[in-house]
Design an enzyme around this catalytic site. Structure first.
Site, mmCIF file in Angstrom:
data_model
loop_
_atom_site.group_PDB
_atom_site.id
_atom_site.type_symbol
_atom_site.label_atom_id
_atom_site.label_comp_id
_atom_site.label_asym_id
_atom_site.label_seq_id
_atom_site.Cartn_x
_atom_site.Cartn_y
_atom_site.Cartn_z
ATOM 1 N N GLY A 1 59.465 14.163 10.870
ATOM 2 C CA GLY A 1 58.308 14.120 11.752
ATOM 3 C C GLY A 1 57.157 14.886 11.132
ATOM 4 C CB VAL A 2 53.971 14.274 10.007
ATOM 5 C CG1 VAL A 2 52.764 15.033 9.492
ATOM 6 C CG2 VAL A 2 54.860 13.845 8.849
ATOM 7 N N GLY A 3 53.710 16.691 12.491
ATOM 8 C CA GLY A 3 52.981 17.034 13.707
ATOM 9 C C GLY A 3 51.738 17.824 13.376
ATOM 10 N N GLY A 4 50.982 18.128 14.397
ATOM 11 C CA GLY A 4 49.762 18.889 14.212
ATOM 12 C C GLY A 4 50.013 20.246 13.566
ATOM 13 C CG PHE A 5 51.804 23.101 15.572
ATOM 14 C CD1 PHE A 5 50.785 24.027 15.698
ATOM 15 C CD2 PHE A 5 52.220 22.406 16.695
ATOM 16 C CE1 PHE A 5 50.209 24.274 16.933
ATOM 17 C CE2 PHE A 5 51.646 22.649 17.931
ATOM 18 C CZ PHE A 5 50.633 23.573 18.052
ATOM 19 C CB VAL B 1 59.679 18.120 12.038
ATOM 20 C CG1 VAL B 1 61.010 18.550 12.638
ATOM 21 C CG2 VAL B 1 58.531 18.571 12.925
ATOM 22 C CG ASP C 1 50.850 16.999 21.931
ATOM 23 O OD1 ASP C 1 50.346 15.965 22.432
ATOM 24 O OD2 ASP C 1 51.094 17.124 20.720
#
Ligand SMILES: *[C@@H]1O[C@H](CO)[C@@H](O)[C@H](O)[C@H]1NC(C)=O
Ligand SMILES: *[C@@H]1O[C@H](CO)[C@@H](O)[C@H](O)[C@H]1NC(C)=O
Ligand SMILES: *[C@@H]1O[C@H](CO)[C@@H](O)[C@H](O)[C@H]1NC(C)=O
Length: 892
Positions: free
Chosen positions: A543-547, A550, A660
């Site tokens: 996963g690629v998130g705003g933070f 992952v 979110d």
């Protein structure tokens, strides 16, 4: 480098906790002050202060308190220190060691019973090997505390220490002689020896554990025959085999009520894997001793203000079980501590349950309020039980003493089908010869020694800390408010310390569930993280998130985890990061993805979460080859997610806004249980009445954003409700919230839905064709009303998350009654009863948006359905009072 950050943090925490201790001393007088309290550092030549008391050296002239006696022999005892001194404190820094018997003789000290505590650190001393330490310990040649005891057989890993605690009552004109006797030597060239690191003698109130024959209330229930009375008389001695604070962390001796008892934590050692929820009071209210149910020194307040229960939302039926290994052929006294602090529980019959000890029914209808009379009033219940060998042989064996809590059977009434317990003490009662001795456990395989801090250094830093603390105390003596903060810090510290224990459990059991215990937060080194992700190899990205990214990784060999690596240079400072972790590690709920641990070394800030087998909810709605979910399963998943969000909003000390909420932040485990993720790094929400929103830079995901939030930067709990409303639509229609390429009027799911609804267009058109046939029109109507309410432009008009939970429960009930109808009304009666019970202990809120506004519509339904809604409405009346307190969320 990383270590030094860590050490700094640790030092800071230690400093804070010492500060706290200081305030504790100043601010609060301790409940009991013993008339006699002596701690001896055996083999030590100096006096050392630790945990609010002085450990005296045993060669210092203390003749008025105790004398050290040994026979004149060719082998006098030695004063020595451990050969590998790693990270140890008094009394383990020194030892008295001997090949012949020696005695500590205490002058006539007190007429009260005393605790005798023996501290052992099994390791090499000079050329004495741990395996050759075999000895007995006797008191006044009458009571055998230990026989053929080898401390090294009792530890699970190197560096562990052993404390044995006994309760002894000696005649007031007698001395207390504690004698150490090495086992008989057969091989003179490699003889057995005895050693001891520390001895404590602390007096206790006369009837804390011993029976007061003059007290008419005293009742010790024997579970052996027909629940008769039992008495623990003065001529018996007791050995504390377990003392456990159920629910939260360990209570160290310095935080006891004055007797320096240690209260262990119950997980992971004793509580069975299927762990229930750990709950705690808000700590704002204190215990009430006015009913004189027990004395205020019986147990520390924190024991009574933390507990375990199934949790309001649990539906599984299982026994909450603790297992304690004990020696067979002895009688044990089991003391259970209770205190009802849940604001929902106020009357007899609100929460009743059953208790089994070693599978005998100890309480058929346990009801804390009935025992105590009221909330916040602590009580304890005492039982004795004889433990026999498996096959009734006279040989002593190590056997299991289990303690189980179970829901009341369906035939008995209770408002909440829940259980609760706050503390456990288990004592072995000396046998008819006043012996305690049992077996040494089977040897454990010791792991190679871990190198910790050298003692010199740790001593020095302790001194530095003490100096700093004294100075800062003088400066800060008026800041009592710090206490609360420090208390939280201290809990956090104990989380960190528990790491080692959990890794031991893993090694020993070989396999563990990927759900780590509810109160642990483990520290990972960057090396461990790199090993788990093949040095952050892109192929492990899930996963690629705003933070940041992952990764999926494996820890401890085979436990899958999700590793979230915050973007380097993110705005998070180290302080914010640590604050977040402290906050996150307190958030535990079946419908939240659990934080397992974290790592911060150098620039890296990494969070490690439970891995969710089935991925995100979105993957089961559209854009993948997954089999579509049934309507019922969708409702169940939504209900789970709503409960998770409700917990964030109302179930913990702070209101936490997720910020979110979206279908990719609702994850599914292998059993399809929904878990809300990414609530990390959210800001703590408003807690007081005056502040109603938090202004921040707009964050969140397109398509889910609350219009109030992005237009006016007004972020409230209701912003999450809006986003959840979008998820509800996504689930119903199986399409993304925004589809740019589609017809303009259908581009935004929300706008399209609202338009259809206002224009009276049949909503069925929008519904996912796969589930269209399985939704009844009633259910759809209820669902759409809920969606409309969630998506209201004005946040104040939206339903709360707890309303959403109620509405989804109701929708699910409608769906299930529909299934019943289809399956020909079989078992109708039982099922409907079951459902009523389900609603009795799952819907806990005063939601009425869906129910009251639509109850007329259901008046014409079958009698069964109206029974359900009527009972639900009653329920709501019942809970309305309780949840008027919702603005005053309580801790869990
Ligand atoms: C304890 O030891 C002292 C010294 O050996 C002895 O005089 C005394 O009688 C002992 N007391 C008891 C109760 O055994
Ligand atoms: C006594 O111990 C020594 C040293 O461990 C060993 O070499 C010897 O064989 C032992 N003797 C007996 C009789 O067990
Ligand atoms: C709980 O334990 C008791 C006593 O051992 C047993 O009778 C009961 O069946 C257990 N209940 C469940 C749900 O396992």
């Amino acid at each position: 480098m990383a270590n030094s950050i860590n050490k700094k943090l640790y030092t800071k925490i230690t400093l804070l906790s010492l500060l706290f201790l200081f305030f504790f001393l100043v601010a609060k007088s301790i409940a009991y002050s013993p008339d006699f309290s002596l701690a001896i550092g055996c083999g030590s030549s100096t006096n050392t202060t630790l945990d609010k008391r002085i450990w005296v050296g045993d060669n210092i002239d203390n003749k008025n308190l105790f004398t050290f006696i040994e026979q004149k022999t060719t082998n006098p005892s030695l004063k020595t220190s451990p050969s590998s001194a790693s990270n140890i404190e008094i009394p383990y820094t020194t030892a008295r060691i001997s090949l012949s018997s020696f005695t500590y003789s205490f002058s006539t000290i007190t007429s009260s019973p005393v605790f005798v505590r023996l501290h052992f650190y099994p390791t090499s001393y000079q050329n004495f090997e741990p395996s050759k330490a075999f000895f007995s310990v006797e008191v006044n040649n009458k009571i055998t505390l230990l026989k053929n005891f080898n401390p090294s057989l009792w530890i699970h890993e190197d560096g562990e220490k052993i404390t044995k605690e006994y309760c002894i009552q000696i005649k007031s004109n007698e001395k207390l002689n504690i004698t150490f006797i090495p086992a008989n030597n057969i091989n003179q060239s490699n003889p057995y020896y005895a050693f001891i690191n520390g001895i404590e003698v602390v007096s206790m109130p006369s009837f804390l554990y011993y029976t007061n024959l003059n007290d008419p209330k005293y009742y010790l229930k024997s579970l052996d025959f027909d629940n008769t009375n039992y008495q623990v008389l003065n001529d018996k001695a007791l050995e504390t085999v377990y003392r456990v604070n159920v629910g939260e962390s360990q209570v160290p001796p310095g935080d006891d009520t004055g007797m320096f008892r240690n209260w262990d934590n119950d997980f992971p050692r004793y509580l069975e894997k299927q762990y229930p929820q750990s709950i705690s009071s808000d700590f704002k209210h204190h215990l009430n001793y006015e009913n004189n149910t027990i004395q205020n020194y019986t147990a520390p307040e924190v024991v009574y203000l933390t507990a375990r229960s199934y949790g309001q939302y649990a539906t599984e039926e299982y026994n909450v079980t603790w297992n304690f290994e004990v020696d067979s052929n002895f009688t044990y006294m089991v003391r259970l501590h209770f205190c009802e602090f849940d604001p929902n529980i106020t009357n007899k019959g609100d929460r009743a349950f059953q208790i089994f000890i070693v599978n005998s029914m100890a309480e058929e209808n346990a009801d804390v309020i009935r025992w105590s009379g009221s909330r916040m009033v602590p009580v304890h219940k005492d039982y004795t039980v004889s433990i026999n060998s498996e096959e009734g042989s006279s040989q002593i064996e190590r056997v299991n003493l289990s303690l189980k809590l179970q829901q009341l059977p369906k035939t008995m009434f209770t408002k909440y089908r829940d259980v609760t317990l706050n503390g456990i003490e288990i004592f072995k009662i000396s046998d008819k010869n006043n012996n305690f001795f049992g077996l040494n456990p089977k040897p454990f395989i010791l792991s190679p020694t871990e190198q910790g801090l050298p003692t010199e250094q740790s001593k020095k830093s302790t001194i530095v800390i003490v100096v700093v603390v004294v100075v800062s105390c003088l400066m800060l003596a008026s800041v009592i408010g710090v206490i609360v903060f420090v208390r939280r810090r201290r809990r956090f510290e104990s989380h960190v310390e528990e790491m080692d224990e959990s890794s031991w459990t893993k090694k020993k059991e070989g396999e563990v569930s990927s759900s780590l215990p509810s109160h642990l937060c483990r520290y990972f080194t960057i090396t461990e993280i790199r090993a788990a992700t093949n040095n952050f190899d892109d192929i492990f990205i899930i996963g690629v998130g705003g933070f940041g990214n992952v990764y999926k990784g494996y820890i401890d060999g085979d436990i899958p985890v999700a590793i979230k690596r915050l973007k380097p240079g993110s705005q998070q400072g180290i302080n914010e990061f640590m604050n977040e972790i402290e906050l996150l590690s307190q958030l535990r709920h079946i419908h939240l993805v659990s934080l397992i641990g974290y790592c911060n070394e150098g620039e890296e800030m990494i969070l490690v979460y439970d891995f969710m087998q089935r991925g995100t909810l979105r993957e089961y709605l559209y854009g993948s080859d997954n089999e579509p979910l049934t309507w019922k399963k969708r409702l169940e998943i939504l209900l789970g997610a709503a409960r998770g969000l409700h917990y964030l909003h109302a179930g913990v000390k702070h209101n936490i806004i997720h910020r979110d909420v979206k279908s990719t932040n609702i994850l599914l485990d292998e059993k399809w249980v929904a878990k809300v993720s990414d609530f990390g790094l959210s800001k703590v929400g408003p807690t007081g009445m005056s502040i109603t929103h938090v202004s921040t830079v707009v964050k969140g995901s397109l398509g889910y954003l609350d219009p109030e939030y992005y237009l006016r930067q007004r972020l409230t709990l209701k912003s999450d409700v809006y986003s959840f409303g979008v998820v509800l639509l996504e689930v119903l229609c199986a399409r993304p919230p925004l589809v740019r390429s589609s017809e303009k009027k259908k581009a935004s799911l929300v706008v399209w839905f609202q338009k259809c609804y206002n224009e009276g267009v049949i909503i069925e058109e929008m519904v996912d064709p796969f589930i269209k046939d399985s939704i009844t029109s009633e259910c759809l109507k209820c669902y759409c009303q809920m969606v409309l309410s969630c998506l209201h432009d004005d946040g104040n008009q939206r339903m709360s998350m707890s309303d959403v939970v109620g509405a989804l429960e109701f929708a699910l009930q409608l769906e299930m009654s529909e299934e019943d109808t289809k399956s020909g009304w079989t078992h109708e009666k039982e099922k409907s009863e079951e459902r009523q019970q389900v609603s009795q202990f799952t819907s806990e809120d005063g939601s009425d948006v869906c129910f009251t506004s639509s109850s007329d519509d259901y008046g014409s339904q079958t009698s069964k359905v109206s029974t359900i809604s009527a009972s639900t409405e009653d329920q709501h009346l019942l809970y309305a009072t309780v949840f008027s307190e919702i603005g005053n969320p309580r801790a869990r």
